[in-house]
Enzyme design. Structure first.
Site, PDB file in Angstrom:
ATOM      1  N   ARG A  12       0.850  -1.208   0.000  1.00 44.66           N
ATOM      2  CA  ARG A  12       0.000   0.000   0.000  1.00 44.66           C
ATOM      3  C   ARG A  12       0.888   1.261   0.000  1.00 44.66           C
ATOM      4  O   ARG A  12       1.134   1.859  -1.037  1.00 44.66           O
ATOM      5  CB  ARG A  12      -0.968  -0.032   1.199  1.00 44.66           C
ATOM      6  CG  ARG A  12      -2.196   0.829   1.008  1.00 44.66           C
ATOM      7  CD  ARG A  12      -1.979   2.302   1.230  1.00 44.66           C
ATOM      8  NE  ARG A  12      -1.539   2.595   2.600  1.00 44.66           N
ATOM      9  CZ  ARG A  12      -1.041   3.774   2.968  1.00 44.66           C
ATOM     10  NH1 ARG A  12      -0.912   4.749   2.077  1.00 44.66           N
ATOM     11  NH2 ARG A  12      -0.637   3.974   4.209  1.00 44.66           N
ATOM     12  N   ASP A  13       1.448   1.587   1.157  1.00 45.06           N
ATOM     13  CA  ASP A  13       2.265   2.810   1.243  1.00 45.06           C
ATOM     14  C   ASP A  13       3.487   2.705   0.329  1.00 45.06           C
ATOM     15  O   ASP A  13       3.903   3.685  -0.294  1.00 45.06           O
ATOM     16  CB  ASP A  13       2.710   3.012   2.699  1.00 45.06           C
ATOM     17  CG  ASP A  13       2.979   4.469   3.035  1.00 45.06           C
ATOM     18  OD1 ASP A  13       2.876   5.330   2.152  1.00 45.06           O
ATOM     19  OD2 ASP A  13       3.312   4.749   4.199  1.00 45.06           O
ATOM     20  N   HIS A 203       4.266   5.005  12.846  1.00 48.01           N
ATOM     21  CA  HIS A 203       4.538   4.880  11.409  1.00 48.01           C
ATOM     22  C   HIS A 203       5.607   5.915  11.051  1.00 48.01           C
ATOM     23  O   HIS A 203       5.335   7.113  11.064  1.00 48.01           O
ATOM     24  CB  HIS A 203       3.210   5.136  10.678  1.00 48.01           C
ATOM     25  CG  HIS A 203       3.282   5.159   9.180  1.00 48.01           C
ATOM     26  ND1 HIS A 203       2.702   4.184   8.393  1.00 48.01           N
ATOM     27  CD2 HIS A 203       3.818   6.045   8.303  1.00 48.01           C
ATOM     28  CE1 HIS A 203       2.885   4.480   7.111  1.00 48.01           C
ATOM     29  NE2 HIS A 203       3.566   5.605   7.025  1.00 48.01           N
ATOM     30  N   HIS A 205       8.866   7.325   8.542  1.00 45.58           N
ATOM     31  CA  HIS A 205       9.587   7.309   7.265  1.00 45.58           C
ATOM     32  C   HIS A 205      11.048   7.652   7.548  1.00 45.58           C
ATOM     33  O   HIS A 205      11.350   8.396   8.487  1.00 45.58           O
ATOM     34  CB  HIS A 205       8.965   8.318   6.283  1.00 45.58           C
ATOM     35  CG  HIS A 205       7.702   7.809   5.653  1.00 45.58           C
ATOM     36  ND1 HIS A 205       7.580   7.541   4.312  1.00 45.58           N
ATOM     37  CD2 HIS A 205       6.505   7.488   6.201  1.00 45.58           C
ATOM     38  CE1 HIS A 205       6.363   7.087   4.047  1.00 45.58           C
ATOM     39  NE2 HIS A 205       5.687   7.046   5.182  1.00 45.58           N
ATOM     40  N   CYS A 236       5.590  10.041  -0.076  1.00 49.64           N
ATOM     41  CA  CYS A 236       4.367  10.829  -0.033  1.00 49.64           C
ATOM     42  C   CYS A 236       4.352  11.685  -1.281  1.00 49.64           C
ATOM     43  O   CYS A 236       5.297  12.436  -1.525  1.00 49.64           O
ATOM     44  CB  CYS A 236       4.344  11.720   1.213  1.00 49.64           C
ATOM     45  SG  CYS A 236       2.996  12.920   1.198  1.00 49.64           S
ATOM     46  N   ASN A 245       9.511   4.572   3.702  1.00 45.32           N
ATOM     47  CA  ASN A 245       9.100   4.157   5.043  1.00 45.32           C
ATOM     48  C   ASN A 245      10.319   3.531   5.706  1.00 45.32           C
ATOM     49  O   ASN A 245      11.282   3.159   5.032  1.00 45.32           O
ATOM     50  CB  ASN A 245       8.035   3.054   4.936  1.00 45.32           C
ATOM     51  CG  ASN A 245       6.679   3.587   4.541  1.00 45.32           C
ATOM     52  OD1 ASN A 245       6.493   4.032   3.422  1.00 45.32           O
ATOM     53  ND2 ASN A 245       5.750   3.553   5.468  1.00 45.32           N
TER      54      ASN A 245
HETATM   55  N1  COA Z   1     -13.317   4.374  -4.417  1.00 42.16           N
HETATM   56  C1  COA Z   1     -13.473   4.487  -5.746  1.00 42.16           C
HETATM   57  N2  COA Z   1     -13.731   5.629  -6.358  1.00 42.16           N
HETATM   58  C2  COA Z   1     -13.897   6.720  -5.599  1.00 42.16           C
HETATM   59  C3  COA Z   1     -13.757   6.667  -4.202  1.00 42.16           C
HETATM   60  C4  COA Z   1     -13.442   5.432  -3.603  1.00 42.16           C
HETATM   61  N3  COA Z   1     -13.254   5.295  -2.305  1.00 42.16           N
HETATM   62  N4  COA Z   1     -13.956   7.901  -3.700  1.00 42.16           N
HETATM   63  C5  COA Z   1     -14.223   8.705  -4.756  1.00 42.16           C
HETATM   64  N5  COA Z   1     -14.179   7.990  -5.896  1.00 42.16           N
HETATM   65  C6  COA Z   1     -14.361   8.469  -7.259  1.00 42.16           C
HETATM   66  C7  COA Z   1     -15.686   9.112  -7.493  1.00 42.16           C
HETATM   67  O1  COA Z   1     -16.632   8.149  -7.854  1.00 42.16           O
HETATM   68  C8  COA Z   1     -15.394  10.078  -8.611  1.00 42.16           C
HETATM   69  O2  COA Z   1     -15.319   9.374  -9.816  1.00 42.16           O
HETATM   70  P1  COA Z   1     -15.781  10.046 -11.197  1.00 42.16           P
HETATM   71  O3  COA Z   1     -14.839  11.207 -11.420  1.00 42.16           O
HETATM   72  O4  COA Z   1     -15.608   8.960 -12.196  1.00 42.16           O
HETATM   73  O5  COA Z   1     -17.180  10.473 -10.970  1.00 42.16           O
HETATM   74  C9  COA Z   1     -13.974  10.522  -8.290  1.00 42.16           C
HETATM   75  O6  COA Z   1     -13.404   9.492  -7.490  1.00 42.16           O
HETATM   76  C10 COA Z   1     -13.945  11.825  -7.529  1.00 42.16           C
HETATM   77  O7  COA Z   1     -14.793  11.730  -6.416  1.00 42.16           O
HETATM   78  P2  COA Z   1     -14.958  12.876  -5.336  1.00 42.16           P
HETATM   79  O8  COA Z   1     -15.951  12.429  -4.336  1.00 42.16           O
HETATM   80  O9  COA Z   1     -15.162  14.188  -6.022  1.00 42.16           O
HETATM   81  O10 COA Z   1     -13.604  12.825  -4.596  1.00 42.16           O
HETATM   82  P3  COA Z   1     -12.286  13.703  -4.765  1.00 42.16           P
HETATM   83  O11 COA Z   1     -11.890  13.901  -6.175  1.00 42.16           O
HETATM   84  O12 COA Z   1     -12.424  14.872  -3.882  1.00 42.16           O
HETATM   85  O13 COA Z   1     -11.266  12.649  -4.157  1.00 42.16           O
HETATM   86  C11 COA Z   1     -10.543  11.048  -2.511  1.00 42.16           C
HETATM   87  C12 COA Z   1     -11.294  12.332  -2.787  1.00 42.16           C
HETATM   88  C13 COA Z   1     -10.044  11.073  -1.099  1.00 42.16           C
HETATM   89  C14 COA Z   1     -11.481   9.882  -2.693  1.00 42.16           C
HETATM   90  C15 COA Z   1      -9.379  10.881  -3.492  1.00 42.16           C
HETATM   91  O14 COA Z   1      -8.619  12.057  -3.547  1.00 42.16           O
HETATM   92  C16 COA Z   1      -8.484   9.728  -3.116  1.00 42.16           C
HETATM   93  O15 COA Z   1      -8.855   8.570  -3.214  1.00 42.16           O
HETATM   94  N6  COA Z   1      -7.247  10.052  -2.726  1.00 42.16           N
HETATM   95  C17 COA Z   1      -6.272   9.083  -2.348  1.00 42.16           C
HETATM   96  C18 COA Z   1      -5.662   9.455  -1.043  1.00 42.16           C
HETATM   97  C19 COA Z   1      -4.537   8.546  -0.686  1.00 42.16           C
HETATM   98  O16 COA Z   1      -4.672   7.337  -0.676  1.00 42.16           O
HETATM   99  N7  COA Z   1      -3.364   9.133  -0.436  1.00 42.16           N
HETATM  100  C20 COA Z   1      -2.207   8.445  -0.107  1.00 42.16           C
HETATM  101  C21 COA Z   1      -2.260   7.698   1.177  1.00 42.16           C
HETATM  102  S1  COA Z   1      -2.462   8.631   2.636  1.00 42.16           S
HETATM  103 ZN    ZN Z   2       3.596   6.565   5.139  1.00 42.31          ZN
END
Ligand code: COA
Ligand code: ZN
Length: 310
Positions: A12-13, A203, A205, A236, A245
């Site tokens: 994952r990370d 956790h 890094h 990140c 990490n």
């Molecule tokens: N699983 C699948 N798809 C998802 C989802 C989820 N948990 N959450 C949102 N989506 C999809 C929506 O369906 C939408 O899809 P579309 O553009 O095809 O309609 C799109 O993502 C945007 O959705 P929205 O609700 O507007 O979210 P956002 O763009 O503000 O994104 C997050 C918010 C948090 C869901 C997104 O930024 C994300 O997954 N980030 C990853 C964070 C991460 O893991 N960082 C590293 C580790 S800490």
């Molecule tokens: Zn981390």
């Protein structure tokens, strides 16, 4: 002997920042091998938006095809309600919710203010309603790469709010390697006093080379749960250069040498670690996988035996 519980976060990370997609089959083979090493927990993947984290777009398939081993908990990162539903459908043993204690980092990573995250995650916790245990990873607790200091009181505030919502555990994350050992000692002393009934995981890094020193400070302060990433992969996306990490096998090797019971078969783990560069297509920062354990001795040069004999 003190038992230390390791959570392996490489798939994952570790993987989420890799530039080349890692094949689903390769992820599954790696997780299955890690399942045989004695980990308490493996963070398999994340149920995030596939647009945000394309590397983990195969989360359902990976969760469905891994061979689950009894006594290993398979946890997953979840950013929102949609993610929680996907994770529960995939029979995750734990949901690892995430938000940052820094406003700027939370906006960068999750596109929400902390208040919006807090409200959204509270809704997730309510919706899950005890069906699956919940951990919350609090990012940037030891400093934000954009804002700088995150006051300890702010970390304590968010930790308390999640504890009040009944979560099982909290992971205190040094997302971009800004923590130092004195800061770690102070943080864990306060949090352990404040939240005696919450499982606390640290956790770290190794971005600035302080990772193992921080593990040592934490373990000496009574912490028994750590996240680590095989090979020291990770990073990140919002902190350029913030790679790495703490390397699981290096941390486990250190604690093992000191007499802690990590539950890990280190030889098996090192074998898995030695295959990692082939999986990701580049060298990795781990050290013990290259140098061998401190108990792996080398033959003395012939002239040493001659000198001993003379
Ligand atoms: N699983 C699948 N798809 C998802 C989802 C989820 N948990 N959450 C949102 N989506 C999809 C929506 O369906 C939408 O899809 P579309 O553009 O095809 O309609 C799109 O993502 C945007 O959705 P929205 O609700 O507007 O979210 P956002 O763009 O503000 O994104 C997050 C918010 C948090 C869901 C997104 O930024 C994300 O997954 N980030 C990853 C964070 C991460 O893991 N960082 C590293 C580790 S800490
Ligand atoms: Zn981390």
């Amino acid at each position: 002997m003190t038992r230390i519980y390791f959570n392996e976060v490489v798939t994952r990370d570790g993987f989420q920042i890799e530039s080349e997609f890692i094949e689903t089959d390769d992820k599954i083979v790696l997780i299955d091998a890690l399942s045989q090493c004695g980990y308490a927990k493996i963070e398999v993947t994340s149920f995030t938006s596939p647009k945000a984290i394309p590397m983990l777009r195969d989360a359902e398939e990976v969760m469905g095809r891994i061979q689950r081993v009894q006594d290993v908990e398979y946890t997953v990162l979840v950013p929102n309600l949609r993610g929680a539903e996907r994770a529960m459908e995939s029979r995750a043993d734990e949901l690892n919710l995430v938000m940052s204690t820094s406003e700027t980092h939370n906006l960068a990573n999750l596109r929400m203010t902390r208040a919006q995250s807090m409200a959204g995650l509270a809704q997730v916790i309510q919706h899950v309603d005890g069906r699956t245990p919940i951990n919350v990873s609090l990012s940037t607790c030891f400093g934000c790469p954009m804002e700088g200091d995150v006051p300890l009181a702010v970390v304590q505030h968010f930790a308390q709010r999640f504890a009040d919502l009944g979560v099982r555990g909290l992971t205190i994350c040094d997302t971009t390697g800004m923590a130092h050992p004195a800061q770690v000692s102070r943080m864990i002393e306060l949090l352990q006093k404040q939240l005696p009934d919450t499982q606390l995981t640290l956790h770290f890094h190794n971005t600035r080379g302080m990772g193992l020193a921080n593990v040592l400070a934490a373990v000496q302060g009574g912490i028994t749960r750590f996240d680590g990433s095989l090979g020291g992969l990770g990073g990140c996306p919002y902190a350029p250069g913030a790679s790495g990490n703490i390397c699981s096998e290096d941390a486990i090797h250190m604690l093992d040498a000191m007499g802690y019971d990590t539950g890990i078969d280190l030889n098996k783990l090192l074998n898995v670690a030695r295959h990692l560069p082939a999986v990701v297509g580049h060298d990795v920062p781990s050290q013990v996988a290259k140098a061998g354990r401190i108990t792996d001795l080398h033959p003395a040069p012939a002239y040493v035996n001659d000198l001993k004999g003379s």
